[in-house]
Design a protein around this motif. Structure first.
Motif, short mmCIF file in Angstrom:
data_model
loop_
_atom_site.label_atom_id
_atom_site.label_comp_id
_atom_site.label_asym_id
_atom_site.label_seq_id
_atom_site.Cartn_x
_atom_site.Cartn_y
_atom_site.Cartn_z
N ASP A 1 -4.72 -3.03 0.08
CA ASP A 1 -5.76 -2.61 1.00
C ASP A 1 -6.92 -3.60 1.07
N GLU A 2 -7.39 -4.08 -0.08
CA GLU A 2 -8.56 -4.96 -0.08
C GLU A 2 -8.36 -6.30 -0.77
N ARG B 1 0.83 -1.21 0.00
CA ARG B 1 0.00 0.00 0.00
C ARG B 1 0.86 1.25 0.00
N GLN C 1 -7.60 -4.72 5.08
CA GLN C 1 -8.92 -4.58 5.71
C GLN C 1 -9.37 -5.90 6.33
N ALA C 2 -9.12 -7.02 5.67
CA ALA C 2 -9.48 -8.32 6.23
C ALA C 2 -8.63 -8.66 7.45
N TRP C 3 -7.34 -8.32 7.38
CA TRP C 3 -6.44 -8.54 8.52
C TRP C 3 -6.98 -7.81 9.75
N ARG C 4 -7.34 -6.55 9.56
CA ARG C 4 -7.86 -5.77 10.68
C ARG C 4 -9.19 -6.34 11.19
N ARG C 5 -10.10 -6.70 10.29
CA ARG C 5 -11.40 -7.28 10.69
C ARG C 5 -11.21 -8.59 11.46
N GLN D 1 -2.05 5.45 2.55
CA GLN D 1 -2.98 4.46 3.08
C GLN D 1 -2.48 3.90 4.42
N ALA E 1 -4.68 4.33 7.80
CA ALA E 1 -5.35 3.14 8.34
C ALA E 1 -4.51 2.35 9.32
#
Length: 127
Positions: free
Chosen positions: A85-86, A36, A113-117, A40, A44
């Motif tokens: 990122d995604e 990224r 984003q998946a890592w964070r979720r 970004q 984030a």
């Protein structure tokens, strides 16, 4: 063939990893590579321990035969796990790494984003 078809073809050509699988692979010696751009990562946050190599430098920095290779790029057998990122650009980036002779390159499904979720470690955003 459009980009969606090409992306689907690329993704069928190697095993992609979910966040917890990627974390386990890193514990076994794989290298997580965050492609990224800086804006970004600042906005984030980042994944602690991930190697930062923005997308436009990726092949030159990870190819052990390149004069611009990073110290971590010592072996073609390294398992690189690319993230964006995604999880879209990273699939194409992993395919590119395979194309230049890095056969164990893969990517992180859903990206940062998946890592964070998934509740995995993330450094705080800056700013």
């Amino acid at each position: 063939m459009g980009i969606d078809d090409r992306l689907a073809d690329v993704r069928r050509s190697f095993e992609r990893l979910h966040p917890h699988q990627a974390q386990a692979a890193v514990a076994e010696g794989a290298v997580l590579v965050d492609t990224r751009p800086e804006f970004q990562r600042r906005a984030a946050g980042a994944i602690p321990g991930a190697l930062i190599v923005e997308r436009n430098h990726l092949e030159w920095r990870l190819d052990p035969a390149s004069s611009g290779a990073l110290p971590e790029a010592t072996d073609r057998a390294t398992r690189w796990i690319v993230l964006c990122d995604e999880g879209y650009a990273s699939s194409l980036a992993a395919a590119s790494l395979r194309w230049i002779g890095l056969p164990h390159a893969t990517d992180l499904i859903g990206g940062f984003q998946a890592w964070r979720r998934a509740g995995l470690p993330v450094t705080p955003a800056v700013g």
